[in-house]
Each structure stands twice: as structure tokens, then as C-alpha cells.
Design an enzyme around this catalytic site. Structure first.
Site, PDB file in Angstrom:
ATOM      1  N   HIS A 191       0.834  -1.211   0.000  1.00 16.25           N
ATOM      2  CA  HIS A 191       0.000   0.000   0.000  1.00 16.25           C
ATOM      3  C   HIS A 191       0.861   1.251   0.000  1.00 16.25           C
ATOM      4  O   HIS A 191       0.526   2.252  -0.615  1.00 16.25           O
ATOM      5  CB  HIS A 191      -0.892   0.022   1.256  1.00 16.25           C
ATOM      6  CG  HIS A 191      -2.009  -0.964   1.201  1.00 16.25           C
ATOM      7  ND1 HIS A 191      -2.391  -1.716   2.279  1.00 16.25           N
ATOM      8  CD2 HIS A 191      -2.828  -1.310   0.192  1.00 16.25           C
ATOM      9  CE1 HIS A 191      -3.390  -2.495   1.936  1.00 16.25           C
ATOM     10  NE2 HIS A 191      -3.681  -2.269   0.678  1.00 16.25           N
ATOM     11  N   ARG A 298      -9.908  -2.321 -10.697  1.00 12.08           N
ATOM     12  CA  ARG A 298      -9.829  -3.597  -9.970  1.00 12.08           C
ATOM     13  C   ARG A 298     -10.341  -3.358  -8.548  1.00 12.08           C
ATOM     14  O   ARG A 298      -9.624  -2.807  -7.718  1.00 12.08           O
ATOM     15  CB  ARG A 298      -8.382  -4.080  -9.899  1.00 12.08           C
ATOM     16  CG  ARG A 298      -7.779  -4.506 -11.230  1.00 12.08           C
ATOM     17  CD  ARG A 298      -6.333  -4.950 -11.012  1.00 12.08           C
ATOM     18  NE  ARG A 298      -5.813  -5.718 -12.117  1.00 12.08           N
ATOM     19  CZ  ARG A 298      -4.965  -5.230 -13.032  1.00 12.08           C
ATOM     20  NH1 ARG A 298      -4.560  -3.985 -12.972  1.00 12.08           N
ATOM     21  NH2 ARG A 298      -4.515  -6.010 -14.002  1.00 12.08           N
ATOM     22  N   ARG A 334     -14.908  -3.253 -12.521  1.00  8.14           N
ATOM     23  CA  ARG A 334     -14.952  -4.711 -12.623  1.00  8.14           C
ATOM     24  C   ARG A 334     -15.399  -5.261 -11.280  1.00  8.14           C
ATOM     25  O   ARG A 334     -14.888  -4.860 -10.233  1.00  8.14           O
ATOM     26  CB  ARG A 334     -13.557  -5.251 -12.960  1.00  8.14           C
ATOM     27  CG  ARG A 334     -13.517  -6.775 -12.956  1.00  8.14           C
ATOM     28  CD  ARG A 334     -12.194  -7.308 -13.400  1.00  8.14           C
ATOM     29  NE  ARG A 334     -11.180  -7.198 -12.376  1.00  8.14           N
ATOM     30  CZ  ARG A 334      -9.928  -7.629 -12.544  1.00  8.14           C
ATOM     31  NH1 ARG A 334      -9.557  -8.158 -13.692  1.00  8.14           N
ATOM     32  NH2 ARG A 334      -9.047  -7.507 -11.581  1.00  8.14           N
ATOM     33  N   GLU A 433     -11.082 -13.919 -20.925  1.00  7.48           N
ATOM     34  CA  GLU A 433      -9.779 -14.344 -20.404  1.00  7.48           C
ATOM     35  C   GLU A 433      -9.635 -15.870 -20.342  1.00  7.48           C
ATOM     36  O   GLU A 433      -8.663 -16.390 -19.847  1.00  7.48           O
ATOM     37  CB  GLU A 433      -9.469 -13.757 -19.019  1.00  7.48           C
ATOM     38  CG  GLU A 433     -10.519 -12.938 -18.372  1.00  7.48           C
ATOM     39  CD  GLU A 433     -10.108 -12.261 -17.065  1.00  7.48           C
ATOM     40  OE1 GLU A 433      -8.964 -11.837 -16.925  1.00  7.48           O
ATOM     41  OE2 GLU A 433     -10.985 -12.139 -16.189  1.00  7.48           O
ATOM     42  N   ASN A 456      -3.629 -10.968 -19.442  1.00 10.07           N
ATOM     43  CA  ASN A 456      -2.793 -11.593 -18.405  1.00 10.07           C
ATOM     44  C   ASN A 456      -3.282 -13.017 -18.143  1.00 10.07           C
ATOM     45  O   ASN A 456      -2.496 -13.962 -18.065  1.00 10.07           O
ATOM     46  CB  ASN A 456      -2.846 -10.792 -17.098  1.00 10.07           C
ATOM     47  CG  ASN A 456      -2.469  -9.344 -17.304  1.00 10.07           C
ATOM     48  OD1 ASN A 456      -1.825  -9.006 -18.290  1.00 10.07           O
ATOM     49  ND2 ASN A 456      -2.865  -8.483 -16.389  1.00 10.07           N
ATOM     50  N   ASP A 457      -4.592 -13.144 -18.003  1.00  6.22           N
ATOM     51  CA  ASP A 457      -5.150 -14.476 -17.773  1.00  6.22           C
ATOM     52  C   ASP A 457      -5.333 -15.248 -19.076  1.00  6.22           C
ATOM     53  O   ASP A 457      -5.136 -16.456 -19.112  1.00  6.22           O
ATOM     54  CB  ASP A 457      -6.493 -14.369 -17.038  1.00  6.22           C
ATOM     55  CG  ASP A 457      -6.278 -14.222 -15.546  1.00  6.22           C
ATOM     56  OD1 ASP A 457      -5.446 -14.964 -14.991  1.00  6.22           O
ATOM     57  OD2 ASP A 457      -6.921 -13.348 -14.932  1.00  6.22           O
ATOM     58  N   ARG A 467       0.868 -17.605 -14.715  1.00  2.00           N
ATOM     59  CA  ARG A 467       1.412 -16.267 -14.948  1.00  2.00           C
ATOM     60  C   ARG A 467       2.381 -15.811 -13.862  1.00  2.00           C
ATOM     61  O   ARG A 467       3.108 -14.846 -14.044  1.00  2.00           O
ATOM     62  CB  ARG A 467       0.272 -15.248 -15.141  1.00  2.00           C
ATOM     63  CG  ARG A 467      -0.585 -15.001 -13.933  1.00  2.00           C
ATOM     64  CD  ARG A 467      -1.863 -14.252 -14.298  1.00  2.00           C
ATOM     65  NE  ARG A 467      -1.867 -12.881 -13.819  1.00  2.00           N
ATOM     66  CZ  ARG A 467      -2.936 -12.090 -13.812  1.00  2.00           C
ATOM     67  NH1 ARG A 467      -4.084 -12.514 -14.315  1.00  2.00           N
ATOM     68  NH2 ARG A 467      -2.876 -10.881 -13.367  1.00  2.00           N
ATOM     69  N   CYS A 504      -7.461  -4.895 -21.668  1.00  2.00           N
ATOM     70  CA  CYS A 504      -6.970  -4.226 -20.460  1.00  2.00           C
ATOM     71  C   CYS A 504      -5.876  -5.008 -19.745  1.00  2.00           C
ATOM     72  O   CYS A 504      -5.514  -4.673 -18.624  1.00  2.00           O
ATOM     73  CB  CYS A 504      -8.121  -3.921 -19.511  1.00  2.00           C
ATOM     74  SG  CYS A 504      -8.961  -5.398 -18.919  1.00  2.00           S
TER      75      CYS A 504
HETATM   76  C1  PEP Z   1      -6.041  -9.766 -17.045  1.00  2.00           C
HETATM   77  O1  PEP Z   1      -6.186 -10.929 -16.661  1.00  2.00           O
HETATM   78  O2  PEP Z   1      -5.430  -9.444 -18.079  1.00  2.00           O
HETATM   79  C2  PEP Z   1      -6.595  -8.650 -16.257  1.00  2.00           C
HETATM   80  C3  PEP Z   1      -6.620  -7.428 -16.723  1.00  2.00           C
HETATM   81  O3  PEP Z   1      -7.056  -8.937 -15.024  1.00  2.00           O
HETATM   82  P1  PEP Z   1      -6.109  -9.264 -13.779  1.00  2.00           P
HETATM   83  O4  PEP Z   1      -4.677  -8.942 -14.166  1.00  2.00           O
HETATM   84  O5  PEP Z   1      -6.601  -8.398 -12.681  1.00  2.00           O
HETATM   85  O6  PEP Z   1      -6.336 -10.701 -13.562  1.00  2.00           O
HETATM   86 MG    MG Z   2      -7.629 -11.427 -15.142  1.00  2.00          MG
END
Ligand code: PEP
Ligand code: MG
Length: 580
Positions: A191, A298, A334, A433, A456-457, A467, A504
Site C-alpha cells: 500500500h 480492480r 470490474r 480471459e 494476463n489471464d 502467470r 486491459c
Molecule cells: C487480465 O487478466 O489481463 C486482467 C486485466 O485482469 P487481472 O490482471 O486483474 O487478472
Molecule cells: Mg484477469
């Protein structure tokens, strides 16, 4: 001269005078006690905890007056740690069985927490040990009779170095007298680091031993870009750091001048570039970097490090702060993306053998509809204030979207019946995702108002690459042909149904990928605020036609390495050709 390496927690390069503050590491003597002193030591412990609680409550009211309500969840977190009965029971047990004083027992309790947290895989959760440390240090100070002094306020500018700084400390920092902060513990996702970035305060963390040097007042260079701290620099180092600082600031300054330039290509095609945000403080930074809103909020931040879920009113307060920070631009909220490796405290979750494929995100929300409805109500209520969209994470099929949407409709009816205003036309999107969602994209597109790809996912699940597993990081490839084919399919499905395709994941913030994403037809990219201007710079040097050709060219290659080589040659050419 001494050079220290640490974690580049918040960018910027500054020179100033070192001010070492020892606010969080108490010298704690541990000594044996006779049996008859056990109850006395336990009572001292309980009294110190109560005094610390009063101290935090006082700080909370003071901050509520000076900084507004938005920041208070950090102090709430500390109050919750303090209220955890195990802190007293485990420490009292150590006093009794170890026959030692309360301070020594408390240190041993902290040591146990350290061991437990060290085994947590998720770096974000692992770093939450710093909140526990801050709280225990406060209790120790209270036992020694010290009060938590406010941070020293200096006439001249200074660089604060401390063993640790709590988020509450960060909120007390007078930006006009503090140039930078250095801490011995903490990491990029703590934080404290998040607030340093939000406050635009250069910071290097994890600088071991900096406060052991008896160098209060010594000249120091803090390089928050490379994560370096140089104490007592020689003339040559000072000059080279000065040049580095000037160069860094020149680049930032030049980039910031472009903040108001529209995000359009040379041939006039517009792409929405928005920011990813976690706390309301980041909203201003997104706007300062020219972001046209937040494409991913988020909300997990608000749900973590606490033993009970935030209620509707608390959520509304925070979402409203974020909405105001982003206004008049749109904010995409989200819904909770927890579970898996992001466990929430106080929830009765089974330990899962395969958490990435377990009860996370929308599955978790649907499994606790009463909590989910609170979040939906709070989001709908804030939608009355300005443009807000809602987005569901980790959708794997139609049932999930339909169930989530039907709960949303239920809440809309409830709100309407109670005359509570909200945006009746609120846009509802899903994150793509999971490979199954890619395959189903044409059907999903008929159910929602927009897609947002979480690369990312998506990369993790498409390539079966964890990941967060360092050993496989070389295989985590955004340009993998399977990923590119998935992205193409997603955009085609979205556009086929007449809805926008957004992206995103981290991939959005890398300028190298911009021509591919633009060329594939993405309408919106959302990224960390710090990436916005560099991505826009490339966007403004491309034509849509050229980007489409580059994207098409990628499909001629069969490995990520080949695609990357091709892309680098094309982009260098593209930029060089089109520099104004
Ligand atoms: C993703 O998975 O790309 C994403 C934006 O969500 P997070 O990184 O929060 O899982
Ligand atoms: Mg994700």
C-alpha cells in the site's frame, strides 16, 4: 560514497539531504520473568493494544478531517489486525509458556507471522506482512511509553529514510518538504508503494541497512527509476546522476506535453486509451497522462486484508471517489476478481488443489449472491453520478453472464422500487480471459455491450503457463500465434455483433504491441497510467492501414520469436518513416 540497490517503487530521480527516522523499529529487550509476573505482563500487553487502538482511532478522525474519507481503509486495516483476538491469545501463550516479557513475546509472534506470510505465493498477499509489522511496532512503542510522533516537518526539502513507513505515514507526508522516501522493507505492490506512486513521490524500497548508517543529514541521490540509492556521492557520480535526472525529466516533460493530444492515428482513426486503477488516488494520474477514463477498476483492493466484506455504503463511498476522480470520463468497474491466489480473509474457502482453475472471480461472486448484490447495488448507485460501466471477470460461458445479468436486473428493480437513482442504460461487459470464452465469443457478444480482453489471464489459460511462475516466464508470450489468433477472433466476434472490443491486460501498455492491437481492430486499450503517453506516441505515428498490414503480417509466422522479430523491424521502420 555508498550505493544501495532496492526496488524501484515509484519513478523519479532526486537529490537531497537524508533524514533518517526511526519510527517503526523499536529496540525490544527480551528477558525471562518469574511465574508471578505472567499476569502482569499479559495485562501490559492488553493495555498497550488498547492504547494503540485509541491512537489509531484518533489518527483516523484526524485524517478524516484533513484528507477526506477515501484514505481511511488503510487505518481500518490496521484496526482490524489489532482487533484480531489471536494477536492477544498467541502472545499471551508465549508469555506463559516461554516465561518472557510482553515485548519479547510480541516480537516472537511477529516472527511467526513472518514465517507464515513467507509461504504465501501471491506477492501482493505476502507483502501484507508490512501492515502486521506496522501494527505490532505501534504496540511495542506504546509499551515503551513512546508515542507515534507525526513525521518530522522540515523547513528545507528532505529525503526520508525509514525502516518502514505505513500507508498512514504516507498520508501525513507534506509533499512540499519531502522529496522522496526510502524504506528498508516493502515492495512494489505494498500500500505504501501504491500511495508513493499515487502521490508522485519517488521511492526506493527494500534498501537493506540504510537506516543503520549514522548519516542523518548526508547528501543522497534517490533513483526511483532504477531502484538505486547513493549516499554521499562523489563529484563524478553526482554529475552523472544529474544528467540522468535531467534526461528523465526532459523525456517526462516532453511526453506530458502530449497529454492533451488526441489519441488518433495519422489517418484520423481514434482509439480510446484509458487507465487501469486500483485506488481513487490513481484517477488524477490517469487524467494527467491523457487517459480518457479508466477501462479497468480492480475492486479487489477494497476487499483484501480485512476479516469482513465491505458493506454497500463503504463500497459506494470508494466507488464514488473513483468516479469523481475520473469524471467526466467513463469508469469501468470490474466486479470482485478474488479467489484463486487472491484469497479473502474471513471467508470460508476450501484450500484448492488448482486455485487458478478454482472458485475465483465471477464464480466466487455467484457463489455468494448476497455479497455480490451489495457490490452490484453500490456500482449501480454510483452510475447515477456519471458514466460508469460494469464488467464481469473470468466469464467461461453463457450461464454465468445470464446469471450475473439477472442479478443485476433484480437489483435495478429493487432500486427503482425504492426511488434510488441509477443509470438504467448502464453498459454491461465481460472480460474475455478463458479460451472457452474466445471460442464462444460470437454468442457472448450478443449478450453484452462490450468485451474487454484480460490478456494476463488469457495467455495463462491459452498456453497453460502459470502467470506467476518464474520458471516459465520465457514461455509467457503475448505474441504467441495462438494468442494472436484468439485476439483476432475476439475482435471479429465483437464487431460482428456491433459491440466494441477493449483490451486491459498488461499487453496494452507495451508500445511494441500497439500496431498489432490497432491493426487487429481493438477500439480501446486500458493500461497503467505510466504507459499511456508512450503508447499514444506510437499510435499517433501509425496509420490504421499500415497497422492492419503489420497485424496481418504477424499471421505469416509460426512462433512468438519470429513474430517479435518481424514486429520490431516493422515498427522501427514505421516510426522512422513518419516522424514529423
Ligand atoms: C487480465 O487478466 O489481463 C486482467 C486485466 O485482469 P487481472 O490482471 O486483474 O487478472
Ligand atoms: Mg484477469
Amino acid at each position: 560514497m555508498r550505493t544501495f540497490s532496492g526496488i524501484a517503487a515509484s519513478p523519479g530521480i532526486v537529490m537531497g539531504k537524508l533524514c533518517i527516522i526511526d519510527r517503526s523499529r523499536s529496540i525490544v529487550p527480551e528477558y525471562s520473568i518469574p511465574t508471578e509476573s505472567v499476569s502482569h505482563e499479559t495485562a501490559r500487553l492488553e493495555l498497550a493494544i488498547e492504547n494503540t487502538r485509541i491512537e489509531l482511532e484518533t489518527l483516523k478522525s484526524r485524517l478524516a478531517e484533513t484528507s477526506g474519507e477515501d484514505h481511511l481503509f488503510f487505518i481500518e486495516t490496521h484496526l482490524m489486525i489489532l482487533a484480531d483476538e489471536r494477536l492477544v491469545s498467541e502472545t499471551s501463550e508465549i508469555i506463559r509458556t516461554g516465561m518472557i516479557n510482553a515485548e519479547g513475546a510480541l516480537r516472537r509472534t511477529l516472527h511467526r507471522y513472518h514465517e507464515a506470510f513467507a509461504n504465501i505465493d501471491d506477492p501482493y498477499l505476502r507483502e501484507r506482512i508490512s501492515d502486521v509489522e506496522t501494527v505490532i511496532e505501534r504496540v511495542l512503542r506504546s509499551m515503551s511509553g513512546e508515542t507515534a510522533e507525526p513525521l518530522p516537518q522540515a523547513d528545507s526539502k528532505m529525503i526520508i529514510a525509514a525502516h518502514d513507513l505505513s500507508p498512514a505515514d504516507m498520508l501525513q507526508i507534506n509533499r512540499s518538504s519531502v522529496l522522496a522516501v526510502i524504506t528498508e522493507i516493502g515492495g512494489r505492490t505494498s500500500h505504501t508503494a501504491i500511495l508513493a506512486r499515487a502521490l508522485d513521490l519517488p521511492s526506493v524500497m527494500g534498501v537493506e541497512g540504510i537506516t543503520d548508517l549514522l548519516l542523518d543529514g548526508a547528501p543522497v541521490i534517490v533513483d526511483g527509476v532504477s531502484g538505486t540509492v547513493i549516499v554521499d556521492p562523489d563529484q563524478e557520480t553526482f554529475q552523472s546522476s544529474l544528467r540522468r535526472k535531467q534526461h528523465y525529466e526532459y523525456v517526462e516533460y516532453e511526453l506530458l506535453k502530449t497529454a492533451d493530444l488526441p489519441a488518433i492515428t495519422l489517418d484520423g482513426h481514434q482509439m480510446h486509451l484509458r487507465g487501469n486503477v486500483e485506488i481513487p488516488e490513481e484517477g488524477a494520474s490517469v487524467l494527467a497522462h491523457g487517459g480518457s477514463g479508466a477501462g479497468l477498476y480492480r475492486t479487489e483492493m477494497l476487499f483484501m486484508n480485512r476479516s469482513f466484506m465491505p458493506d454497500e455504503e463503504e463500497q459506494l463511498l470508494i466507488y464514488r471517489a473513483m468516479q469523481q476522480a475520473i469524471a467526466p470520463h467513463p469508469l469501468t468497474i470490474r466486479t470482485l476478481d478474488a479467489g484463486g491466489d487472491k484469497l479473502l480473509e474471513g471467508m470460508d474457502q476450501a484450500v484448492e488443489l488448482n486455485p487458478a482453475l478454482g472458485v475465483r472471480a465471477i464464480r466466487l461472486s455467484l457463489s455468494m449472491p448476497e455479497e455480490f448484490k451489495k457490490q452490484l447495488r453500490a456500482i449501480l448507485r454510483v452510475s447515477a453520478d456519471g458514466p460508469v460501466k460494469i464488467m464481469f471477470p473470468m466469464i467461461s460461458g453463457m450461464e454465468e453472464v445470464r446469471r450475473a445479468k439477472s442479478l443485476l436486473e433484480e437489483i435495478k428493480l429493487e432500486l427503482a422500487a425504492s426511488d434510488i437513482s441509477f443509470d438504467k442504460e448502464i453498459q454491461v461487459g465481460v472480460m474475455i480471459e478463458i479460451p472457452g470464452a474466445v471460442i464462444l465469443a460470437d454468442l457472448l457478444a450478443r449478450e453484452v455491450d462490450f468485451f474487454s480482453v484480460g490478456t494476463n489471464d488469457l495467455i495463462q489459460y491459452t498456453l497453460a503457463i502459470d502467470r506467476s511462475n518464474e520458471q516459465l516466464s520465457h514461455m509467457y508470450q503475448p505474441l504467441h500465434p495462438a494468442v494472436l489468433r484468439s485476439l483476432r477472433r475476439i475482435v471479429q466476434a465483437a464487431h460482428g455483433a456491433g459491440i466494441p472490443a477493449c483490451l486491459c491486460g498488461e499487453m496494452a501498455g507495451d508500445p511494441l504491441y500497439l500496431p498489432v492491437l490497432l491493426g487487429l481492430g481493438f477500439d480501446e486499450l486500458s493500461m497503467g497510467a505510466g504507459s499511456l503517453l508512450r503508447v499514444k506516441q506510437i499510435l499517433r505515428r501509425c496509420t490504421l492501414e499500415r497497422a492492419a498490414a503489420i497485424a496481418e503480417g504477424c499471421f505469416a509466422f509460426s512462433t512468438a520469436a519470429e513474430v517479435e522479430m518481424y514486429l520490431k523491424s516493422q515498427i522501427t521502420l514505421d516510426v522512422a518513416e513518419s516522424i514529423d
